[in-house]
Design an enzyme around this catalytic site. Structure first.
Site, mmCIF file in Angstrom:
data_model
loop_
_atom_site.group_PDB
_atom_site.id
_atom_site.type_symbol
_atom_site.label_atom_id
_atom_site.label_comp_id
_atom_site.label_asym_id
_atom_site.label_seq_id
_atom_site.Cartn_x
_atom_site.Cartn_y
_atom_site.Cartn_z
ATOM 1 N N ALA A 155 0.827 -1.095 -0.081
ATOM 2 C CA ALA A 155 -0.056 0.115 -0.148
ATOM 3 C C ALA A 155 0.890 1.116 -0.207
ATOM 4 O O ALA A 155 1.792 1.318 0.619
ATOM 5 C CB ALA A 155 -0.989 0.054 1.117
ATOM 6 N N THR A 156 0.262 2.287 -0.499
ATOM 7 C CA THR A 156 1.055 3.591 -0.582
ATOM 8 C C THR A 156 0.983 4.077 0.902
ATOM 9 O O THR A 156 0.016 4.549 1.492
ATOM 10 C CB THR A 156 0.506 4.697 -1.381
ATOM 11 O OG1 THR A 156 0.419 4.084 -2.956
ATOM 12 C CG2 THR A 156 1.269 5.874 -1.722
ATOM 13 N N THR A 157 2.449 4.199 1.446
ATOM 14 C CA THR A 157 2.430 4.651 2.620
ATOM 15 C C THR A 157 2.615 6.329 3.111
ATOM 16 O O THR A 157 2.166 6.819 3.695
ATOM 17 C CB THR A 157 3.652 4.002 3.265
ATOM 18 O OG1 THR A 157 4.896 4.232 2.650
ATOM 19 C CG2 THR A 157 3.354 2.476 3.559
ATOM 20 N N ARG A 158 2.940 6.615 1.869
ATOM 21 C CA ARG A 158 2.941 8.457 1.730
ATOM 22 C C ARG A 158 3.075 8.835 0.159
ATOM 23 O O ARG A 158 3.662 8.004 -0.723
ATOM 24 C CB ARG A 158 4.328 8.908 2.450
ATOM 25 C CG ARG A 158 5.522 8.358 1.909
ATOM 26 C CD ARG A 158 6.775 8.583 2.880
ATOM 27 N NE ARG A 158 8.107 8.159 2.292
ATOM 28 C CZ ARG A 158 9.037 8.881 1.625
ATOM 29 N NH1 ARG A 158 8.572 10.263 1.135
ATOM 30 N NH2 ARG A 158 9.875 8.375 1.121
ATOM 31 N N TRP A 175 -4.455 9.210 -1.499
ATOM 32 C CA TRP A 175 -3.985 10.393 -1.020
ATOM 33 C C TRP A 175 -4.330 11.517 -1.746
ATOM 34 O O TRP A 175 -3.381 12.187 -2.445
ATOM 35 C CB TRP A 175 -2.452 10.207 -0.855
ATOM 36 C CG TRP A 175 -2.162 9.123 0.035
ATOM 37 C CD1 TRP A 175 -1.832 7.734 -0.120
ATOM 38 C CD2 TRP A 175 -1.491 9.196 1.314
ATOM 39 N NE1 TRP A 175 -1.720 6.774 0.697
ATOM 40 C CE2 TRP A 175 -1.147 7.721 1.815
ATOM 41 C CE3 TRP A 175 -1.379 10.185 2.205
ATOM 42 C CZ2 TRP A 175 -0.923 7.497 3.116
ATOM 43 C CZ3 TRP A 175 -0.831 9.779 3.578
ATOM 44 C CH2 TRP A 175 -0.657 8.444 4.203
#
Length: 270
Positions: free
Chosen positions: A30-33, A144
């Protein structure tokens, strides 16, 4: 030998032995940032429509890398979205909304573009995005982005209402409507200016001038902003119109911009 139909393919393939598969399969990630990001999007209602504004810069970390990233996207003939945050997630949201719009068009009673009753209105798109963002947040894999949705509401008979709509959804599914909105750094710098200058009966030219002034201030003060911008509007008569990118005039003669602040004997601050 057991066989499995792999997703995305049309042939059956043998499953590898468990002892050999651990080094071949990567875990789900998963995209953490966010990495490649766009900054502020501004929105304002005016007499007869809704207007959004954003610059065209996408920063790769702190590097101003992509200078033609368009973040104001038409979804259908009466709905417009703009977003700050991770650009790849914005592309994913755009693909999702446009697939829905195409499905609405293909399953409509009429294929004539003039008959748009089957299209989702802006408030429906906003409500749908709220569910999508909240669902992704609950899976610990959020998109995000802060997304601004602009357009018009819909009457009970399916026709476009005279009431304009402007709403925002953030990455955890928090959503609200307002007459003026800003995301990113604009929520700190531009929103106070919008509140001071906004009036409910302002004309299109006044709304555009106000948004350009705010974008100019953001270019001066936000290191992730650019003076190459786009303006987009939604009106009941003309539908969605998105301008080509253009550059704002800037003025750097202000003393505070040119006076050295990091000299010996100073604290280096503004």
């Amino acid at each position: 030998m057991s066989l499995s139909l792999q997703s995305g393919g049309t042939s059956s393939r043998a499953l590898p032995h468990p002892s050999t598969s651990s080094g071949l399969t990567a875990p789900a990630e998963a995209t953490t940032r966010p990495i490649t990001t766009g900054t502020s999007v501004l929105g304002v209602k005016y007499n007869g429509g809704v207007m959004l504004a954003a610059d065209t810069l996408c920063s790769y970390g702190s590097l101003a890398k992509y200078k033609n990233a368009r973040r104001l996207l038409p979804i259908n003939s009466r709905t417009l979205v703009g977003a700050s945050g991770e650009y790849s997630d914005l592309q994913s949201i755009s693909d999702l909304l446009r697939r829905n719009a195409l499905e609405d068009r293909c399953t409509a009673d009429s294929l004539y573009e003039e008959e748009t009753e089957s299209e989702e209105c802006a408030k429906e798109v906003w409500s749908y995005l709220r569910a999508v963002m909240y669902n992704r947040r609950n899976k610990m894999n959020p998109l995000w982005n802060d997304v601004v949705v602009a357009g018009f509401k819909q009457d009970a008979d399916g026709t476009t209402s005279d009431e304009p709509f402007l709403g925002i959804v953030d990455k955890i599914g928090t959503a609200y409507e307002d007459d003026i909105l800003a995301t990113g750094f604009g929520s700190y710098l531009a929103l106070p200016l919008l509140r001071e200058k906004y009036s409910a009966n302002m004309e299109e030219g006044e709304a555009r001038a106000l948004l350009e002034d705010c974008l100019r201030i953001l270019f001066y003060r936000d290191c992730r902003a650019l003076n190459r911008v786009q303006i987009a509007k939604v009106t009941k008569e003309s539908g969605v119109l998105v301008s080509e990118p253009y550059e704002l005039d800037t003025n750097w003669e202000f003393k505070g911009f040119i006076t050295n602040k990091g000299e010996m004997g100073t604290d280096g601050g503004w």
